[in-house]
Design an enzyme around this catalytic site. Structure first.
Site, PDB file in Angstrom:
ATOM      1  N   CYS A   2     -71.414  72.427  55.535  1.00  0.00           N
ATOM      2  CA  CYS A   2     -72.490  73.521  55.200  1.00  0.00           C
ATOM      3  C   CYS A   2     -73.273  73.882  56.300  1.00  0.00           C
ATOM      4  O   CYS A   2     -73.520  72.997  57.425  1.00  0.00           O
ATOM      5  CB  CYS A   2     -73.669  72.914  54.188  1.00  0.00           C
ATOM      6  N   ARG A  27     -67.300  75.717  61.187  1.00  0.00           N
ATOM      7  CA  ARG A  27     -67.509  74.199  60.672  1.00  0.00           C
ATOM      8  C   ARG A  27     -66.879  74.285  59.360  1.00  0.00           C
ATOM      9  O   ARG A  27     -66.625  73.303  58.735  1.00  0.00           O
ATOM     10  CB  ARG A  27     -68.946  74.071  60.447  1.00  0.00           C
ATOM     11  N   TRP A  73     -70.083  74.064  51.724  1.00  0.00           N
ATOM     12  CA  TRP A  73     -68.834  73.658  51.732  1.00  0.00           C
ATOM     13  C   TRP A  73     -69.002  72.750  50.396  1.00  0.00           C
ATOM     14  O   TRP A  73     -69.882  71.775  50.343  1.00  0.00           O
ATOM     15  CB  TRP A  73     -68.334  72.730  53.152  1.00  0.00           C
ATOM     16  N   ASN A 108     -78.289  71.239  52.910  1.00  0.00           N
ATOM     17  CA  ASN A 108     -76.985  70.368  53.352  1.00  0.00           C
ATOM     18  C   ASN A 108     -77.256  69.295  53.155  1.00  0.00           C
ATOM     19  O   ASN A 108     -78.204  68.660  52.897  1.00  0.00           O
ATOM     20  CB  ASN A 108     -76.890  70.537  54.987  1.00  0.00           C
ATOM     21  N   GLY A 109     -76.006  68.448  52.600  1.00  0.00           N
ATOM     22  CA  GLY A 109     -76.400  66.903  52.243  1.00  0.00           C
ATOM     23  C   GLY A 109     -75.786  66.771  50.946  1.00  0.00           C
ATOM     24  O   GLY A 109     -75.462  67.703  50.185  1.00  0.00           O
ATOM     25  N   GLU A 497     -51.942  60.304  64.736  1.00  0.00           N
ATOM     26  CA  GLU A 497     -52.606  61.446  65.224  1.00  0.00           C
ATOM     27  C   GLU A 497     -51.564  62.693  64.880  1.00  0.00           C
ATOM     28  O   GLU A 497     -52.115  63.588  64.524  1.00  0.00           O
ATOM     29  CB  GLU A 497     -53.253  61.403  66.641  1.00  0.00           C
ATOM     30  N   LYS A 501     -52.288  65.769  62.472  1.00  0.00           N
ATOM     31  CA  LYS A 501     -52.670  67.200  62.835  1.00  0.00           C
ATOM     32  C   LYS A 501     -51.631  68.130  61.781  1.00  0.00           C
ATOM     33  O   LYS A 501     -51.994  69.059  61.364  1.00  0.00           O
ATOM     34  CB  LYS A 501     -51.950  67.304  64.243  1.00  0.00           C
ATOM     35  N   GLU A 504     -52.872  68.251  58.198  1.00  0.00           N
ATOM     36  CA  GLU A 504     -54.177  69.065  58.317  1.00  0.00           C
ATOM     37  C   GLU A 504     -53.926  70.481  58.289  1.00  0.00           C
ATOM     38  O   GLU A 504     -54.804  71.265  57.381  1.00  0.00           O
ATOM     39  CB  GLU A 504     -54.991  68.749  59.393  1.00  0.00           C
ATOM     40  N   HIS A 520     -39.551  47.901  56.287  1.00  0.00           N
ATOM     41  CA  HIS A 520     -40.347  47.111  55.295  1.00  0.00           C
ATOM     42  C   HIS A 520     -40.719  48.242  54.165  1.00  0.00           C
ATOM     43  O   HIS A 520     -41.553  47.847  53.428  1.00  0.00           O
ATOM     44  CB  HIS A 520     -41.600  46.334  55.901  1.00  0.00           C
ATOM     45  N   LYS A 619     -65.531  71.307  59.877  1.00  0.00           N
ATOM     46  CA  LYS A 619     -65.225  70.880  61.019  1.00  0.00           C
ATOM     47  C   LYS A 619     -66.250  69.509  61.443  1.00  0.00           C
ATOM     48  O   LYS A 619     -66.022  68.713  62.077  1.00  0.00           O
ATOM     49  CB  LYS A 619     -65.944  72.015  62.367  1.00  0.00           C
TER      50      LYS A 619
END
Ligand code: M6R
Length: 624
Positions: A2, A27, A73, A108-109, A497, A501, A504, A520, A619
């Site tokens: 947000c 964001r 968001w 926001n929050g 990582e 990527k 995502e 395993h 973001k």
């Protein structure tokens, strides 16, 4: 995540508000809206992009001198117009519905006691038009309003549990906006003439409007009026917060020759690393000196000498840079190191050691879980704190004692790339500084490491030249549903990582394993439809890794291998090899991650996904 923009002026501020939202678009958001004072409360909201909101405000002739705007968001309630901010008190407050609202609010929050407050407000006759926790605050302020918005907001926030940054205005006070923050960032912008003032969740929203920024602190409440503003702290006392000159970042928003910000940011890595090293290293011989300006801050050398262990706290990609650093900190500096996912650490019972250096890693410096984990560690008596962070003015930098600032520049793509490699550079320098403080580095070792670091930008440029070969791999990956990533030792976090990527931005299901773990369990997944990316530098574990690769080939799995020039792995049926230009010793993770970033990027382009704003993601994750 947000975003908030708000303004009090004596001109129409709708264009300023919407442009502010455009600067916050990177964001991530799923709806947006703007509300102004114009006789009464008026608003426009949309689940489309901000560009369409701009269209809408012009068609609807939305104008006003006081206003608030928001990108949402979704957390509580689906992404839908009725859940989009700004919210009005009485919920159904649009004039068309015959019940004019009095309070307009963006938030926001997350408000944790929203259910309880909602029930109380419903009992008082407030009608709810959304599923959001935010609407509860609008009604609450309304219920406490007795002619002074500041006092109403002050009383309302005393009843809130959770995290918030809010901006509020009232139908009955046309030239006033009140803001408050606790757990979510909020800045105040001072207008050029001193007559108009702004609020924003991020100084970037005000780029080009003002560079005079006041960073509000936890618990602050701010009153904006035409030509004046004041801040009070959580005790209700007047607080003098310094006005800082903050360089606007608007240039970062230009794509140049690139198709997406992620691609641009991948290619900016040589420069970002060079800038980071310049900033941290300043002058090499002084890097580790006990006296003088230590790049991590005053007293750093003394702290580094004392500490017995390191505890790294971070999320997502930043967590993986911490996992990589563990190998350096234990292997080179010989300092016992623990790496924890911030959202786990903050809620588990742990055994604090006051002689531990707590290191937070964050691109934004505002990630709610990492900040909360830092505060939790501090509350347990751990006072040696350091952050590796990309935003100098962030809460994380302000709240830790020491800091290595990365100089990646603004990162707009949701998928973190240059922030990761610059974090690694910062963490490697931390390793060397700790090793030096503890007398675990000879002069020649130190010189060799620093020489390798200085050569990094050139080495990264050579890796970026592999892009055409990666594109051919991406064509194979575009049609797949699953992928495995393998690595060992230092390169296991790089495999993690790489998988993050890929999932995502391409939405391909990807998992990473330490290659020794394959038999395993995950080996059961391997078929000819399962591409297996293997990070295979020429290090001490290469022969072991080759055995793991044989296990994959024997089950029909297709290998995509990132090998060093002298790894002696050849391309053949079912094995595709890309050779890295040179072996880079302990710094090799910084190079091996780059082809994985490019693989994710080009696979996403081939699949036609929204590379820079992948679905469901934001973001900067400023809520828990
Ligand atoms: O700003 P931070 O580094 O604290 O963010 C942490 C994660 O949210 C972030 O790294 C996230 O995992 C990225 N989108 C990954 O590309």
């Amino acid at each position: 995540m947000c975003g908030i923009v708000a303004a009090v002026a004596n001109r129409n501020i709708v264009p300023l508000l919407v442009q502010g939202l455009q600067r916050l678009e990177y964001r991530g958001y799923d709806s947006c809206g703007v509300a102004v004072h114009n006789g009464g409360l008026r608003r426009a909201r949309s689940t489309a992009r901000v560009a369409e909101l701009l269209q809408q405000v012009s068609t609807e002739h939305l104008e006003g001198t006081t206003g608030i705007a928001h990108t949402r968001w979704a957390t509580h309630g689906a992404p839908a117009v009725h859940n989009a901010h700004p919210h009005f008190s009485h919920g159904s407050g649009d004039e068309a519905e015959g019940r004019p609202g009095r309070i307009a609010l963006v938030h926001n929050g997350i408000i944790e006691n929203h259910e309880e407050l909602r029930n109380r407000l419903k009992a008082k006759g407030y009608a709810f038009a959304s599923q959001t926790d935010t609407e509860v605050i609008a009604h609450l302020v309304d219920s406490l309003y007795e002619g002074d918005l500041f006092e109403a907001v002050q009383s309302a926030i005393a009843r809130l549990h959770g995290a918030y940054a809010i901006a509020v205005f009232c139908r009955d006070e046309p030239h006033r906006v009140v803001g408050a923050r606790a757990g979510s960032p909020l800045v105040l912008g001072v207008g050029a003439e001193g007559s108009e003032h702004y609020l924003a969740s991020d100084a970037m929203a005000l780029a080009g409007v003002t560079d005079q920024i006041v960073y509000l602190e936890e618990g602050d409440l701010v009153d904006l009026q035409l030509g004046r503003y004041w801040v009070v702290d959580r005790q209700g006392d007047r607080a003098d917060r310094p006005v800082r000159t903050v360089q606007a970042h608007s240039g970062a928003a230009e794509l140049g020759p690139y198709r997406h910000y992620m691609q641009k940011e991948i290619f900016e890595q040589p420069r970002a690393i060079a800038d980071t090293l310049d900033g941290i290293q300043a002058v090499v011989p002084e890097l580790f000196e006990a006296s003088g300006n230590h790049p991590a801050g005053e007293g750093a050398h003394h702290v580094f000498k004392q500490i017995e262990s390191v505890l790294i706290l971070a999320c997502g990609t930043s967590y993986y840079s911490g996992c990589t650093a563990k190998y350096w900190l234990e292997g080179i500096a010989k300092v016992p190191t623990q790496v924890e996912i911030a959202s786990e650490y903050r809620y588990r019972e742990s055994v604090p050691n006051p002689h531990t250096l707590v290191v937070t890693i964050s691109q934004s410096g505002e990630t709610a879980d990492t900040l909360a984990a830092l505060r939790h560690a501090q509350s347990l008596g751990m006072r040696h704190t350091l952050t590796v962070c990309n935003v100098a003015s962030s809460a994380m930098v302000r709240e830790t004692r020491l800091a290595y600032l990365t100089r990646a520049g603004v990162e707009i793509g949701v998928a973190s790339t240059k922030a990761f490699t610059t974090q690694l550079a910062g963490l490697f320098l931390l390793t060397l500084a700790l090793a030096q403080a503890k007398g675990r580095l000879t002069e020649s070792q130190e010189a060799a490491h620093l020489k390798a670091m200085r050569h990094l930008p050139a080495a990264l440029s050579a890796v970026l030249a592999l892009e055409p070969q990666i594109i051919s791999w991406a064509d194979d990956f575009a049609g797949k549903q699953n992928a495995l990533f393998l690595g060992r030792g230092l390169h296991y976090p790089i495999a993690l990582e790489g998988a993050l990527k890929l999932k995502e931005i391409t939405y391909i299901h990807a998992e990473a394993y330490a290659a020794g773990e394959l038999k395993h369990g995950p080996l059961a997944l391997v078929t000819s439809e399962m591409p297996v990316v293997t990070v295979a530098p020429h290090d001490a574990l290469l022969e072991k890794l080759k055995s793991n690769m044989q296990e994959v080939r024997a089950r029909g799995g297709v290998l995509y291998v990132l090998a060093d020039a002298d790894s002696r792995i050849e391309s053949e049926d079912g094995i595709h090899v890309i050779r890295m230009p040179e072996h880079y010793g302990p710094l090799s993770p910084l190079l091996h991650v780059v082809p994985l970033q490019l693989l994710a990027y080009h696979t996403a382009v081939a699949r036609g996904t929204d590379v820079d704003k992948p679905r469901n993601l934001a973001k900067s994750v400023t809520v828990e």
